[in-house]
Design a protein around this motif. Sequence first.
Motif, mmCIF file in Angstrom:
data_model
loop_
_atom_site.group_PDB
_atom_site.id
_atom_site.type_symbol
_atom_site.label_atom_id
_atom_site.label_comp_id
_atom_site.label_asym_id
_atom_site.label_seq_id
_atom_site.Cartn_x
_atom_site.Cartn_y
_atom_site.Cartn_z
ATOM 1 N N LEU A 70 0.839 -1.201 0.000
ATOM 2 C CA LEU A 70 0.000 0.000 0.000
ATOM 3 C C LEU A 70 0.874 1.252 0.000
ATOM 4 O O LEU A 70 1.552 1.558 0.974
ATOM 5 C CB LEU A 70 -0.910 0.009 1.228
ATOM 6 C CG LEU A 70 -1.833 1.223 1.343
ATOM 7 C CD1 LEU A 70 -2.748 1.329 0.143
ATOM 8 C CD2 LEU A 70 -2.638 1.148 2.618
ATOM 9 N N VAL A 72 1.303 5.309 -2.321
ATOM 10 C CA VAL A 72 0.528 6.255 -3.121
ATOM 11 C C VAL A 72 0.143 5.660 -4.454
ATOM 12 O O VAL A 72 -0.998 5.726 -4.885
ATOM 13 C CB VAL A 72 1.353 7.526 -3.378
ATOM 14 C CG1 VAL A 72 0.566 8.478 -4.255
ATOM 15 C CG2 VAL A 72 1.714 8.176 -2.077
ATOM 16 N N ALA A 75 -2.447 2.774 -3.917
ATOM 17 C CA ALA A 75 -3.577 2.907 -2.989
ATOM 18 C C ALA A 75 -4.903 2.560 -3.659
ATOM 19 O O ALA A 75 -5.692 1.784 -3.122
ATOM 20 C CB ALA A 75 -3.627 4.323 -2.433
ATOM 21 N N LYS A 76 -5.101 3.103 -4.844
ATOM 22 C CA LYS A 76 -6.399 2.885 -5.488
ATOM 23 C C LYS A 76 -6.574 1.427 -5.892
ATOM 24 O O LYS A 76 -7.571 0.799 -5.558
ATOM 25 C CB LYS A 76 -6.531 3.794 -6.706
ATOM 26 C CG LYS A 76 -7.927 3.815 -7.275
ATOM 27 C CD LYS A 76 -8.060 4.829 -8.400
ATOM 28 C CE LYS A 76 -9.512 4.893 -8.863
ATOM 29 N NZ LYS A 76 -9.689 5.800 -10.006
ATOM 30 N N PHE A 78 -5.032 -1.080 -4.790
ATOM 31 C CA PHE A 78 -5.039 -1.920 -3.596
ATOM 32 C C PHE A 78 -6.456 -2.001 -3.038
ATOM 33 O O PHE A 78 -6.978 -3.084 -2.757
ATOM 34 C CB PHE A 78 -4.100 -1.325 -2.547
ATOM 35 C CG PHE A 78 -3.754 -2.267 -1.424
ATOM 36 C CD1 PHE A 78 -2.623 -3.050 -1.488
ATOM 37 C CD2 PHE A 78 -4.564 -2.351 -0.310
ATOM 38 C CE1 PHE A 78 -2.312 -3.925 -0.460
ATOM 39 C CE2 PHE A 78 -4.268 -3.227 0.716
ATOM 40 C CZ PHE A 78 -3.137 -4.018 0.654
ATOM 41 N N ALA A 79 -7.078 -0.846 -2.902
ATOM 42 C CA ALA A 79 -8.451 -0.818 -2.380
ATOM 43 C C ALA A 79 -9.394 -1.530 -3.331
ATOM 44 O O ALA A 79 -10.280 -2.277 -2.902
ATOM 45 C CB ALA A 79 -8.885 0.633 -2.172
ATOM 46 N N LEU A 82 -9.062 -5.295 -3.002
ATOM 47 C CA LEU A 82 -9.761 -5.796 -1.817
ATOM 48 C C LEU A 82 -11.275 -5.746 -2.003
ATOM 49 O O LEU A 82 -11.995 -6.671 -1.623
ATOM 50 C CB LEU A 82 -9.364 -4.980 -0.584
ATOM 51 C CG LEU A 82 -8.074 -5.426 0.103
ATOM 52 C CD1 LEU A 82 -7.758 -4.501 1.254
ATOM 53 C CD2 LEU A 82 -8.209 -6.849 0.608
ATOM 54 N N ARG A 83 -11.744 -4.663 -2.591
ATOM 55 C CA ARG A 83 -13.177 -4.533 -2.840
ATOM 56 C C ARG A 83 -13.681 -5.661 -3.733
ATOM 57 O O ARG A 83 -14.731 -6.236 -3.521
ATOM 58 C CB ARG A 83 -13.444 -3.189 -3.526
ATOM 59 C CG ARG A 83 -13.560 -2.018 -2.571
ATOM 60 C CD ARG A 83 -14.921 -2.039 -1.981
ATOM 61 N NE ARG A 83 -15.271 -0.766 -1.376
ATOM 62 C CZ ARG A 83 -16.377 -0.569 -0.661
ATOM 63 N NH1 ARG A 83 -17.214 -1.564 -0.479
ATOM 64 N NH2 ARG A 83 -16.642 0.592 -0.139
ATOM 65 N N MET A 85 -12.288 -8.563 -4.136
ATOM 66 C CA MET A 85 -12.239 -9.828 -3.414
ATOM 67 C C MET A 85 -13.460 -9.956 -2.497
ATOM 68 O O MET A 85 -14.042 -11.035 -2.365
ATOM 69 C CB MET A 85 -10.937 -9.926 -2.607
ATOM 70 C CG MET A 85 -9.762 -10.383 -3.459
ATOM 71 S SD MET A 85 -8.126 -10.117 -2.684
ATOM 72 C CE MET A 85 -8.395 -10.739 -1.066
ATOM 73 N N ALA A 86 -13.842 -8.827 -1.872
ATOM 74 C CA ALA A 86 -15.010 -8.847 -0.993
ATOM 75 C C ALA A 86 -16.268 -9.142 -1.806
ATOM 76 O O ALA A 86 -17.159 -9.872 -1.351
ATOM 77 C CB ALA A 86 -15.145 -7.523 -0.262
ATOM 78 N N TRP A 110 -18.807 2.270 -5.481
ATOM 79 C CA TRP A 110 -17.676 2.328 -4.544
ATOM 80 C C TRP A 110 -17.121 3.734 -4.345
ATOM 81 O O TRP A 110 -16.034 3.893 -3.791
ATOM 82 C CB TRP A 110 -16.525 1.428 -5.023
ATOM 83 C CG TRP A 110 -16.866 -0.031 -5.041
ATOM 84 C CD1 TRP A 110 -17.969 -0.633 -4.525
ATOM 85 C CD2 TRP A 110 -16.071 -1.080 -5.620
ATOM 86 N NE1 TRP A 110 -17.925 -1.980 -4.744
ATOM 87 C CE2 TRP A 110 -16.771 -2.287 -5.416
ATOM 88 C CE3 TRP A 110 -14.845 -1.096 -6.282
ATOM 89 C CZ2 TRP A 110 -16.273 -3.504 -5.851
ATOM 90 C CZ3 TRP A 110 -14.349 -2.309 -6.718
ATOM 91 C CH2 TRP A 110 -15.057 -3.511 -6.501
ATOM 92 N N GLY A 111 -17.793 4.727 -4.833
ATOM 93 C CA GLY A 111 -17.310 6.098 -4.647
ATOM 94 C C GLY A 111 -15.973 6.329 -5.335
ATOM 95 O O GLY A 111 -15.806 5.985 -6.508
ATOM 96 N N ASP A 112 -15.009 6.866 -4.573
ATOM 97 C CA ASP A 112 -13.695 7.200 -5.144
ATOM 98 C C ASP A 112 -12.991 5.987 -5.717
ATOM 99 O O ASP A 112 -12.042 6.097 -6.478
ATOM 100 C CB ASP A 112 -12.796 7.804 -4.055
ATOM 101 C CG ASP A 112 -13.375 9.101 -3.545
ATOM 102 O OD1 ASP A 112 -13.870 9.880 -4.371
ATOM 103 O OD2 ASP A 112 -13.329 9.312 -2.313
ATOM 104 N N CYS A 113 -13.435 4.834 -5.272
ATOM 105 C CA CYS A 113 -12.749 3.592 -5.607
ATOM 106 C C CYS A 113 -13.211 3.024 -6.938
ATOM 107 O O CYS A 113 -12.677 2.047 -7.411
ATOM 108 C CB CYS A 113 -13.091 2.606 -4.501
ATOM 109 S SG CYS A 113 -11.764 1.601 -3.955
#
Lengths: 378, 566
Positions: A70, A72, A75-76, A78-79, A82-83, A85-86, A110-113
Motif C-alpha cells: 500500500l 501512493v 492505494a487505489k 489496492f483498495a 480488496l473490494r 475480493m469482498a 464504490w465512490g472514489d474507488c
Amino acid sequence: MTETLEDMEPGDLDVRTLELIETLARQIRDRIEKGELPEIRLPVRSLSNVTYDAAEGYFGLGAARKTRTLTVNTAKSFAQTLRMMATSYGMVEKDDFATKREAYYISKNWGDCRFDEQAESDAIMDDIEALASIHGLSREQLRFYPEAHGGSVAGRLTVIDRNAGTGEEIEIDCTRLGSGAYSIPHSVEQLSFRTDARFILAIETGGMFQRLNKHRFWESADCIIVEMGGVPTRATRRFIRRLSDQQDLPVYCFVDCDPYGFTNIYRTLKVGSGNAAHINRFFCVPRARFLGVTPQDITDFGLDDATHPLSKGDVKRARDALHNDPFIRQHPQWVAAIEQLVGMGVRAEQQALAKWGLNYVIEEYLPEKLSNPDAFLP
Amino acid sequence: MPDQTTPPEAQPQKVSALELAGRQRDISISEFFLKNRHLLGFDTPEKALVTAVKEAVDNAVDACEDAGILPEIKVELRRRGRIFTVAVEDNGPGILEEQIGRIFGKLLYGSKFHKLAQSRGQQGMGIAAAGMYGQLTTGKPLHILSRVEGEPLATDLYVAIDTQKNRPDVHRKKHLEWGHPQGTRVEIVLEGSLQGGRHSVGAYLRQTAIANPHITIHYQDPDGHTRDFFRSIHSLPPRPREIKPHPHGIELGRLIQMLNNTDSRTLMQFLVNDFSSVGRKTAARIIKAAGQRVSERSYPTHIAHTQAIALHRAIEKTPVLSPRTDCVVPIGEPQLLKGLQSEVAADFYTATTRPAGSYRGNPFQIEVAIAYGQAGEARVDVAEGGRMNEVRPEPVPAGEDLLGLKDEPAHLLRFANRVPLLYQQSGCAITRAAIQTNWRAYGLHQPKGALPIGPMAILVHLASVWVPYTSEAKEAIEPTPEIVKEIVLGLQHCGRELAQYLRRKARLRREYERRVYIETYLPHIGGALQDILALSDEERDNAMQRLDSALHESRQKQGGGHDGNA
C-alpha cells in the motif's frame, strides 16, 4: 499444487474459495495490526513470466511474484483489489455470479474507488484470478463469469446439471435436441456427464457443425461434436477439458488449414494462450489432436484448386510461430506442416471439401481421417 | 514630476514666483528650494507629507541614538482640508534653547555633513526643508517644544525661516510645563495629501519599524486611528564610529582637496593620518609607486596637480587593507529577522549580512532579507509523529500586507542607513541588483528585465558612512558597480536559502497530496476487510487507525523526518 479443481466437489471448491479470500484478508489485517504496511503478493502476469510446460503440455505462469504494498501509487488499485475480493466473497456466499461487465458496474457504487473503464476492472480481476489460480481456483470459482457464452454441443452425451433453485438434477440428452444443440453455460464446474462416445470432435465453424449435426454424423461416428466458433471461449475450453478428463475421451480438432487455425484456434484449445497463462492449467485440453484440414490434405484430397493464396498476415503469423511459439517448436511435425503450407503458399477452408459435393466431408473425408488417428498432428 | 493634480488656487509656487519676480537680485535659498523642491522630495503634496514625516522621524531617531536612548517616537497627523499638521515627538535628549532655531530654521546646518560616519540624515537639509515647505505652502512656522533632561521647564517656540538670509526667525518663545522629562516635539503645518498603500505614511513607519526593531513608534492618523509598532529588540545598535576616508576609490578632486587642507607636514604623515587602513608600509609603497616626483618628505600642500595625478594612480594600484568595518553598523541578521517577523506575516524568513565593501573610499555593507509565503495561503504543516495537516490561516486584508500576491512581482523594501526608500524605485541600485539576479535558479518565475514573481518581500539595506543617493531627496541609491555587485551577492545568498525552503515546501505539498490520496482509499480497504472477515465497526475503525499511523510513520522513515518551518 497437488489438489486441483478436478479432485473436488463444487461445494468443496466454494469452501476453498472462501478460505482463500479470508486468508488473504487476514494476512492484510495482521500486517496492519502489527503496524506494518499491508501488501498483496500477486503472480506476475506479463509474458516474461509465462513458460511453456512441455511435460504438462500447456503455457503456465512462472515463479515471479509482484508485491503490491500500500503506497501512493498502489492505494487505489489496492483498495479496488480488496473490494473486488469482498465482492467475490459475497457472491460465493450467496451462490451468485457477475459477468465482467457487471463487476465493472458494481464498482460504480464504490465512490472514489470506482473503475473508470472496464479495462481497469478486468485487469484487477485478472490479478485476483492469477492469485487464485496458483491456489488451484479459477475465475469462475470466484464467481466472475466471462461475457461470451460457450459454443454448442450435440451428440452422444447426457449433461447432468442442477436446478439452481431446488438443487434438483436436470439431465440433458444431447441426442434429443433435434436440429438444435446444447449451449455451453458460462460456468461448467457444476456439470457432470454420461456418454458412450469414443471421441470429441471440436469444429471451428458453425456451418460445419450444422452440417454434421443435421446429418447426425455423431450417431454414425459415435462421438460428441462441439462448435468452437473461431477461437474457443473459456467456457468451451473448460467444457471440453472436463468432458475429456472425466470421460477419458480423446479430442480431435477440425479447423481450417491456415496459420490462424493452427496457432490461434487449435493451439489455444490445446495449450492455452500466453496472455492468459494464469488460467491455462484449467482451460487447456492436452489431449487434443489436430485432425485436419492439414496441408497434406490439400494434396491428398485434391483441394489444390479450392485454395486461396496466403495473405501477408498469414505468412507473418506462420513465420512467427516457427520462430517463437514454443509449442510449435516443440513438435517437429508442426514445424514440417507449417513449412509445407508456407511452401505451397495457399490456405484451405473446411468448406473447401464441398468441391467434391456437400456431404463429401461426412461420407469420405472424416471417415478416412478417423480411420487413422495416429496420423493426426500433435 | 509635473504637478498636474493640484488645482490652480492651491499652487503656492506661483504666488512666490510673482514675489520673486519683483526682487530679482535676491537669489535666495528659498528660490533654490522652489526650483529644486523635487530634489528634496517635496514635488507633490502626497510626497511632501511623507517626506516631512520622514525627515522629522529620521531626526528624532538620530537624536535619541546619539544620546544612547532607546527611541520612542510618536507621530500624529491632523488635517483640516488640504492643510496637515505633522507632529513628531521623541524621548531624545532635547535641544538646547539657543540651538533650536539654527537646527530647524537654517538649511544645510547640521552635525552630519562634515563627518564621515553612518547616520540617517546626511546633509542637514531635511527637517529645515520640511519647515520651509510648510512655511511656503501655509505661511505657518515650525512649532518646536523641547525639554533637556534636568531642566525644570520645556521650551516652546516657533521658528520661521528668513528665506532671503537663510536664517532662523524665532518668535513666541515661552517656557512651560511638559509631562515628559526630556524630548522634542516638532509640529509642521503644510499643504499635503494623504495617500494610502505602499507610499503612505503608515507604510513608511512600518518599514522604519522593520529596519529598526529597537524603535517603538506610535502613529495616529488624521482620522484618529492609532497604530503601534513596538520594539522587538531592547538594546541600541552599536554607535557608528567616525572614520577617515579609505584610499581606494577616492576621487582625484577629493584627494587634492585633502592635500590642501591637511595639517600633516609630510606626504607620509598625510597618507597615514588622513586615511584609514594605511600604515607606514602601505604609505611607502604608494609613494614609491607614484614615482620620482614625490617622496615621503614631500610637503602635502606643495604637491602639484601632475604629482597629485601620479599619487592618485599609485593609490589605485597599491593593495590596501579593506576599510575598517566597525564604522558601518549593519542591522544584523537576527535583528533584521525579528523586525521582519513582527511586521510581515510570512511563512519563511531569511537574512544575510554581507562583509563590508568599499565604494569611493567609503565602506559600506549590504544586508538582504527575504520573507516568503503569503499568510493566508494554505500550507502543509508537519506535526510530531509525522502527521501532516493543511493549514489555512485567516486571510490578510488586501493592501495590508507588504508581501506581494502570488502572481505579482515581489515587493522590494529598500533601506539606506535604516531609512526606508519609498520613491524612485526604478533608478535604484537595489532594484537594478534585484532584476539582475537570476531568480529562476531559485525556483521563481521572473519575466525578463523584471523583479521575480511571488508572494514575497525582498528587503535590502545599505549601511554606509556616505550613501551615494541619486538626489538630495534621498530616494534612491546610485547604481554603482561595486554596490550592485554586493547586493546581487546578498540576494543570491538569500535566494539559495529560499530555493531550499521552496523545494521542501513543494515536497511537503506533494507528500500531503499523496497522503490525502491514500486516505481517500482507506475506508474502502476497511470496508472490504470488514465484509470478508466479518469485523465489527469498532474492529474495522481500529484497524484503519493503525493503518493510518503506519502510513504516517513510513513517511518519517523515508522522508528523513521533519524539521518544522524554518
